[in-house]
Design a protein around this motif. Structure first.
Motif, PDB file in Angstrom:
ATOM      1  N   ALA A 169       0.823  -1.208   0.000  1.00 53.16           N
ATOM      2  CA  ALA A 169       0.000   0.000   0.000  1.00 53.16           C
ATOM      3  C   ALA A 169       0.857   1.258   0.000  1.00 53.16           C
ATOM      4  CB  ALA A 169      -0.933  -0.004   1.209  1.00 53.16           C
ATOM      5  N   ALA A 170       1.945   1.247   0.777  1.00 56.39           N
ATOM      6  CA  ALA A 170       2.827   2.412   0.818  1.00 56.39           C
ATOM      7  C   ALA A 170       3.497   2.637  -0.528  1.00 56.39           C
ATOM      8  CB  ALA A 170       3.876   2.234   1.915  1.00 56.39           C
ATOM      9  N   ALA A 171       3.908   1.558  -1.169  1.00 55.05           N
ATOM     10  CA  ALA A 171       4.533   1.693  -2.485  1.00 55.05           C
ATOM     11  C   ALA A 171       3.535   2.207  -3.514  1.00 55.05           C
ATOM     12  CB  ALA A 171       5.107   0.348  -2.927  1.00 55.05           C
ATOM     13  N   LEU A 172       2.306   1.714  -3.464  1.00 57.83           N
ATOM     14  CA  LEU A 172       1.298   2.169  -4.414  1.00 57.83           C
ATOM     15  C   LEU A 172       0.923   3.628  -4.169  1.00 57.83           C
ATOM     16  CD1 LEU A 172      -0.960  -1.007  -4.575  1.00 57.83           C
ATOM     17  CD2 LEU A 172       0.631  -0.172  -6.310  1.00 57.83           C
ATOM     18  N   HIS A 173       0.969   4.060  -2.902  1.00 57.57           N
ATOM     19  CA  HIS A 173       0.745   5.484  -2.628  1.00 57.57           C
ATOM     20  C   HIS A 173       1.852   6.318  -3.269  1.00 57.57           C
ATOM     21  CE1 HIS A 173      -0.413   9.126  -0.530  1.00 57.57           C
ATOM     22  NE2 HIS A 173       0.841   9.254  -0.119  1.00 57.57           N
ATOM     23  N   ALA A 174       3.098   5.858  -3.152  1.00 58.65           N
ATOM     24  CA  ALA A 174       4.206   6.572  -3.790  1.00 58.65           C
ATOM     25  C   ALA A 174       4.060   6.582  -5.304  1.00 58.65           C
ATOM     26  CB  ALA A 174       5.533   5.935  -3.381  1.00 58.65           C
ATOM     27  N   VAL A 175       3.554   5.480  -5.842  1.00 56.24           N
ATOM     28  CA  VAL A 175       3.334   5.384  -7.285  1.00 56.24           C
ATOM     29  C   VAL A 175       2.411   6.494  -7.772  1.00 56.24           C
ATOM     30  CG1 VAL A 175       2.005   4.018  -8.960  1.00 56.24           C
ATOM     31  CG2 VAL A 175       3.828   2.934  -7.661  1.00 56.24           C
ATOM     32  N   THR A 176       1.347   6.756  -7.032  1.00 58.40           N
ATOM     33  CA  THR A 176       0.317   7.677  -7.517  1.00 58.40           C
ATOM     34  C   THR A 176       0.546   9.124  -7.131  1.00 58.40           C
ATOM     35  OG1 THR A 176      -1.044   7.232  -5.559  1.00 58.40           O
ATOM     36  CG2 THR A 176      -1.417   5.862  -7.495  1.00 58.40           C
ATOM     37  N   THR A 177       1.615   9.417  -6.405  1.00 53.10           N
ATOM     38  CA  THR A 177       1.845  10.795  -5.962  1.00 53.10           C
ATOM     39  C   THR A 177       3.022  11.456  -6.673  1.00 53.10           C
ATOM     40  OG1 THR A 177       3.161   9.958  -4.103  1.00 53.10           O
ATOM     41  CG2 THR A 177       0.832  10.437  -3.685  1.00 53.10           C
ATOM     42  N   GLY A 178       3.591  10.825  -7.678  1.00 45.84           N
ATOM     43  CA  GLY A 178       4.708  11.413  -8.412  1.00 45.84           C
ATOM     44  C   GLY A 178       4.238  12.254  -9.582  1.00 45.84           C
ATOM     45  N   PRO A 179       5.158  12.577 -10.486  1.00 52.12           N
ATOM     46  CA  PRO A 179       4.811  13.375 -11.671  1.00 52.12           C
ATOM     47  C   PRO A 179       3.742  12.672 -12.502  1.00 52.12           C
ATOM     48  CG  PRO A 179       7.196  13.177 -11.425  1.00 52.12           C
ATOM     49  CD  PRO A 179       6.586  12.227 -10.443  1.00 52.12           C
ATOM     50  N   PRO A 180       2.816  13.421 -13.083  1.00 56.18           N
ATOM     51  CA  PRO A 180       1.729  12.804 -13.851  1.00 56.18           C
ATOM     52  C   PRO A 180       2.225  12.209 -15.167  1.00 56.18           C
ATOM     53  CG  PRO A 180       1.650  15.191 -14.059  1.00 56.18           C
ATOM     54  CD  PRO A 180       2.701  14.890 -13.033  1.00 56.18           C
TER      55      PRO A 180
END
Length: 217
Positions: free
Chosen positions: A114-125
């Motif tokens: 879950a933490a990795a997927l949160h990082a996935v979705t919060t980077g550059p679009p």
């Protein structure tokens, strides 16, 4: 979340013989079962789609609550992933992130995923992201935003291949996500992190504060 799983007789060839008392196919199935189980238990994962041509894998994944689609014979891992993404996007217009996860993560913790997927979705679009494995040469997780092809490059040197294709590496502290299992040494490392129930039942390893030990008795 798309998880490709080879036929058990061909899966994890470098791990063959790691547990002499355990049939190799049983170990390969346990690795996949624990990976799929952790992904299903992750609150950030909307659903798990398993791509496989193996009936035992299909039965286990389906019973656990994953959707299963048949793999195309001898198409290879990247083709299986593309097929899985196509199967997941039934309307042809993907509006959400899609991710690929390798099927050999028996220590995977839902909270770390879950933490990795949160990082996935919060980077550059508009940019694909990936998480390298523990050695840093392979890939444990690859994700693509809405409207961007997954473009998987799994195989030898996949981390470099994904980076060269424009995917951005994520470097968070997610040891259970990074600990894929290809060798007996990898399995021992995963045991130190804490194996999932299926693999733990086969190994007979109890994990204590100083690492894995044989159970008493």
């Amino acid at each position: 979340m798309v998880v490709p799983v080879k036929r058990l007789r061909a899966a994890k060839s470098r791990l063959r013989g790691a547990l002499p008392a355990v049939p190799h196919e049983e170990l390969a199935l346990a690795l996949a079962a624990d990976t799929v189980g952790a992904a299903l238990a992750c609150p950030a994962v909307a659903g798990v789609l398993v791509v496989t041509a193996d009936p035992r894998v299909a039965a286990a994944a389906g019973a656990a609550g994953a959707r299963v689609v048949p793999d195309r014979p001898d198409a290879g891992l990247n083709a299986a992933l593309r097929h899985g993404v196509d199967a997941a996007v039934t309307d042809g217009d993907r509006q959400t992130w899609v991710a690929a996860l390798t099927a050999d993560l028996p220590a995977l913790r839902p909270a770390e995923l879950a933490a990795a997927l949160h990082a996935v979705t919060t980077g550059p679009p508009g940019v694909r992201r990936f998480v390298a494995d523990a050695p840093g040469t392979g890939t444990a997780l690859l994700a693509a935003p809405p409207g961007v092809p997954l473009d998987p490059r799994f195989g030898v040197g996949s981390a470099a291949a994904h980076r060269a294709s424009g995917a951005v590496p994520l470097t968070g502290p997610w040891p259970s996500l990074r600990r894929d299992v290809d060798t007996a040494a990898d399995l021992a490392d995963a045991a130190r992190l804490g194996l999932g129930p299926a693999t733990r039942a086969l190994t007979g390893v109890a994990v204590g504060p100083t690492g894995p030990t044989a159970p008493p008795g």
